[in-house]
Design a protein around this motif. Structure first.
Motif, mmCIF file in Angstrom:
data_model
loop_
_atom_site.group_PDB
_atom_site.id
_atom_site.type_symbol
_atom_site.label_atom_id
_atom_site.label_comp_id
_atom_site.label_asym_id
_atom_site.label_seq_id
_atom_site.Cartn_x
_atom_site.Cartn_y
_atom_site.Cartn_z
ATOM 1 N N LYS A 176 0.891 1.510 -4.568
ATOM 2 C CA LYS A 176 1.879 2.551 -4.299
ATOM 3 C C LYS A 176 2.480 3.081 -5.596
ATOM 4 C CE LYS A 176 6.357 3.324 -2.067
ATOM 5 N NZ LYS A 176 7.479 2.686 -1.325
ATOM 6 N N SER A 196 -5.950 -0.322 -5.237
ATOM 7 C CA SER A 196 -5.031 0.807 -5.149
ATOM 8 C C SER A 196 -3.629 0.261 -4.944
ATOM 9 C CB SER A 196 -5.407 1.750 -3.994
ATOM 10 O OG SER A 196 -5.328 1.074 -2.755
ATOM 11 N N HIS A 237 -0.867 12.347 -9.750
ATOM 12 C CA HIS A 237 -0.291 11.480 -8.734
ATOM 13 C C HIS A 237 1.049 12.011 -8.246
ATOM 14 C CE1 HIS A 237 -2.963 9.045 -11.318
ATOM 15 N NE2 HIS A 237 -3.318 8.474 -10.170
ATOM 16 N N ARG A 238 1.431 11.511 -7.102
ATOM 17 C CA ARG A 238 2.693 11.911 -6.492
ATOM 18 C C ARG A 238 3.462 10.654 -6.098
ATOM 19 N NH1 ARG A 238 3.753 12.736 -1.253
ATOM 20 N NH2 ARG A 238 1.511 12.644 -0.781
ATOM 21 N N ARG A 239 4.748 10.677 -6.353
ATOM 22 C CA ARG A 239 5.592 9.519 -6.049
ATOM 23 C C ARG A 239 5.541 9.199 -4.553
ATOM 24 N NH1 ARG A 239 12.053 8.920 -7.578
ATOM 25 N NH2 ARG A 239 12.207 6.679 -7.134
ATOM 26 N N GLY A 240 5.330 7.921 -4.244
ATOM 27 C CA GLY A 240 5.254 7.478 -2.862
ATOM 28 C C GLY A 240 3.844 7.452 -2.304
ATOM 29 N N SER A 241 2.892 8.069 -3.007
ATOM 30 C CA SER A 241 1.503 8.075 -2.541
ATOM 31 C C SER A 241 0.780 6.830 -3.066
ATOM 32 C CB SER A 241 0.796 9.344 -3.015
ATOM 33 O OG SER A 241 0.717 9.369 -4.430
ATOM 34 N N SER A 242 -0.499 6.734 -2.736
ATOM 35 C CA SER A 242 -1.315 5.616 -3.198
ATOM 36 C C SER A 242 -2.185 6.073 -4.364
ATOM 37 C CB SER A 242 -2.189 5.087 -2.067
ATOM 38 O OG SER A 242 -3.017 4.034 -2.518
#
Length: 709
Positions: free
Chosen positions: A668, A666, A679-684
């Motif tokens: 960032k 996984s 997905h979301r920016r800043g998530s894993s």
């Protein structure tokens, strides 16, 4: 007791209870051989006795083996026993040397020295082996400014109108330099800004072709003047940016002073040296009516035009654009003077237009007709086969092209060495991969820094991951070693990015060309998805020298009057606007939309800026199939990045962990784009496997980890 000259040696016995007794034994200072033998026997008996009696340890030194000492007064002092509490000094120097030279001790020394040397050598070999085999951070290979830059092509008449005449100009470009810098653009490439058709300011040069040039060292009045240009260059450099110009060496306008002198000054080149500036030839028939050969203009019909003196001049473009004779020394000198003129004004490089057409066959041999089944076109001198029916082996890609480009490259290198600033040279080439790659340089000579990659403009709405991979891999595989690639979004002679790929594919494609190794080349308005101003009437496949092409519509800055291209009280722009500027397709609206193409563009320029992994790092391909195109960018000691792009209209699940040794399970999420995303920016994001929505693209990162032995 005074010394009698007799040496005294004490023999001592150490008992098990720790008590030591001493017995003095006197020897004469000069013992006889018999006496010495008796002493040795006595010593051996004592040693033997000590071995038998385990409860005692005794020792004795014969006087012959212990030199008598002298007192401070010079008198010989008697030896003292261990019982007297004095330290034992051991053998003297001579006796030590005598014993040390015995074979046993000599061999022992050799063995010890060998062991030490062998151990030292083994240690040295081990250290060297570790240094050579242990994974190390490679030395970085920094790139020059043109390899790290983002190039932004500005079609000047359509960018911004500053003087309310409906035509974009140099002041308009200068007013938007801060905008371009904030966007992440480092280099602006201006479209041709030279005087066209006629130097008369009242002429309607906006209707003429961009390359209908009458003066290569001036500015067309509709764009401003040389002072405006110098201010633009100076401001560009103040912001740490660069600026390039188009250089058109193949032809001029028939209104150019050179051509007028060539046409009207007589045929004798000794009296009229301008005659040799252009390509002239007699007709193929006795009456000088038939064209010299079958060469065709790219606009179809003959590439020859008969002049008033019954000779033909060559024009591989429009009849009003006669070809220069680049075999003429005077012409090459004139062109070098033009280059120097703009270099002295601070220009950072040139885009050589129509680089494939610089020379033509000296003997004027016919091109080969390949497709005689094509419908002939109507021409002034009868019906003829169109341009695409011929193999243009005598009018395109001649080896002399590469020699001239090498000369220009060397000239720019010399100029750059004097000013300590590298000058870039680009080329405009059509043809096969093999033909295009030749412009990087042949015969161990440098050519242009890169020919523009127009193969990337062949992708369309039907392109999938495999089609993307084919384009990328074909360019990289055919590119000569130690050369630099480039990737295009569009230009002023091709279909717009948003029209060609559509909104869905535009975002992953933008991520692709920003993050691949190489220099990305963008066309103004691509950052907002600017579309053709009238796509229903546009035919990008139709070759024409008409300036009013739909991909050249005015830039859309706001949703106000004229889309912010000019003030609301100004006349209409020289070309119609696309009305979608009132529906969110403008800079102001997209700046405020986090999911917009504009914000994606800006985030990508910031991601790649100053990152070693993108600047000079490795490029490792992962999954390339009908759906997904994915790759890794990394460099030793630096953060690694994985780019995964879904070019399919359906969701895709791909196993990426394990395909390359550094890819984790996984990572960032740095950037994510798509109409719908997982997905979301800043998530894993999980990479074992990764799940992507249709047309979703992600960029993930992980920290560098040193490899273990």
């Amino acid at each position: 007791m005074e010394s009698s000259g007799i040496a005294t040696v004490s023999t001592g016995v150490i008992h098990s209870d720790g008590v030591t007794t001493a017995e003095p034994v006197n020897y004469s200072s000069s013992p006889s051989p018999k006496t010495r033998a008796a002493e040795d026997n006595k010593y051996d008996e004592l040693q033997a006795q000590s071995k038998k009696d385990s409860s005692t340890v005794e020792f004795a030194l014969p006087a012959s083996r212990r030199a008598s000492r002298k007192s401070m007064t010079g008198r010989q002092e008697p030896s003292r026993s261990v019982a007297e509490g004095e330290p034992y000094r051991g053998m003297g120097k001579e006796e030590l040397l005598r014993f040390s030279n015995r074979p046993f001790w000599r061999n022992l020394r050799y063995i010890c020295m060998s062991v030490v040397l062998t151990g030292w050598l083994a240690l040295l070999i081990t250290v060297v082996a570790i240094v050579l085999t242990y994974p190390q951070c490679r030395e970085a290979q920094p790139k020059d400014w043109w390899q790290k830059t983002v190039i932004y092509r500005v079609y000047v008449p359509s960018f911004l109108d500053s003087n309310c005449d409906g035509i974009g100009d140099l002041k308009g470009v200068r007013s938007k330099l801060d905008y371009l810098q904030d966007l992440g653009v480092n280099t602006i490439a201006l479209s041709p800004i030279y005087p066209l058709g006629s130097a008369n300011i009242n002429s309607d040069s906006i209707k003429l072709s961009d390359t209908h040039i009458v003066n290569h060292t001036d500015i067309d009045p509709i764009y401003g003047d040389l002072e405006d240009f110098e201010k633009l260059v100076n401001r560009t450099h103040e912001l740490g940016m660069h600026i390039t110009l188009d250089f058109i060496p193949n032809h001029t306008s028939d209104d150019h002073p050179w051509f007028k002198a060539s046409s009207e000054g007589g045929r004798d080149t000794k009296k009229n040296w301008y005659r040799s500036y252009y390509v002239w030839a007699n007709g193929a028939d006795a009456n000088q009516i038939q064209a010299p050969n079958n060469w065709q203009s790219i606009y179809d019909c003959s590439a020859w035009e008969r002049d008033t003196d019954n000779m033909f001049y060559l024009h591989r473009f429009n009849t009003s654009q006669p070809d220069l004779n680049l075999r003429s020394e005077k012409v090459r000198d004139e062109l070098k003077t033009i280059l120097k003129f703009w270099l002295d004004l601070g220009v950072d490089g040139f885009y050589i237009r129509d680089s494939n057409f610089l020379f033509e066959d000296y003997d004027l041999r016919n091109d080969e007709l390949l497709l005689d089944n094509l419908t002939q076109v109507h021409c002034p001198d009868g019906h003829q086969y169109p341009y695409k029916a011929y193999d243009h082996i005598h009018t395109q890609g001649l080896s002399e092209n590469f020699d001239l480009l090498a000369h220009w490259r060397a000239y720019l290198d010399d100029y750059g060495a004097e000013t300590n600033q590298y000058k870039i040279l680009l080329a405009d080439v059509d043809g096969s991969y093999e033909n295009v790659m030749d412009y990087y340089g042949l015969f161990n000579r440098d050519g242009v820094d890169f020919p523009l990659n127009k193969f990337s403009l062949d992708l369309d709405k039907n392109s999938d991951g495999r089609g993307i991979a084919k384009m990328v891999e074909s360019y990289m595989a055919n590119m000569p070693s130690n050369r630099w690639p480039n990737w295009m979004s569009g230009d002023d002679r091709s279909q717009r990015l948003a029209d060609r790929l559509g909104n869905d594919l535009a975002k992953p494609y933008l991520m692709l060309i920003m993050l691949l190794p190489g220099t990305p080349y963008f066309y103004y308005g691509d950052e907002i998805g600017l579309r053709a101003n009238n796509p229903s009437t546009d035919s990008v496949t139709e070759v024409s020298d008409q300036r009013e092409k739909s991909m050249r519509g005015p830039m859309q800055w706001t949703n106000q009057s004229h889309a912010g291209f000019s003030d609301r009280f100004c006349p209409d722009a020289w070309m119609p606007l696309n009305e979608n500027y009132t529906h969110g397709i403008n800079v102001d609206a997209e700046k405020n939309d986090p999911a917009s193409l504009w914000n994606l563009f800006r985030n990508l320029t910031r991601l790649r800026q100053g990152k070693p992994s993108f600047e000079y790092g490795d490029y490792i391909t992962l999954v390339h199939d009908d759906e997904v195109f994915s790759f890794v960018r990394e460099f030793d000691g630096e953060k690694g990045y994985l780019v995964a792009l879904n070019f399919a209209s359906k969701s895709a699940t791909k196993q990426l962990h394990g395909l390359h040794e550094t890819v984790p399970g996984s990572a960032k999420v740095e950037i994510v784009a798509g109409t719908k995303t997982n997905h979301r920016r800043g998530s894993s994001a999980g990479l074992s496997p990764v799940k992507l929505k249709p047309y979703e693209g992600i960029v993930v990162s992980w920290d560098y980890k040193a490899k273990e032995l």
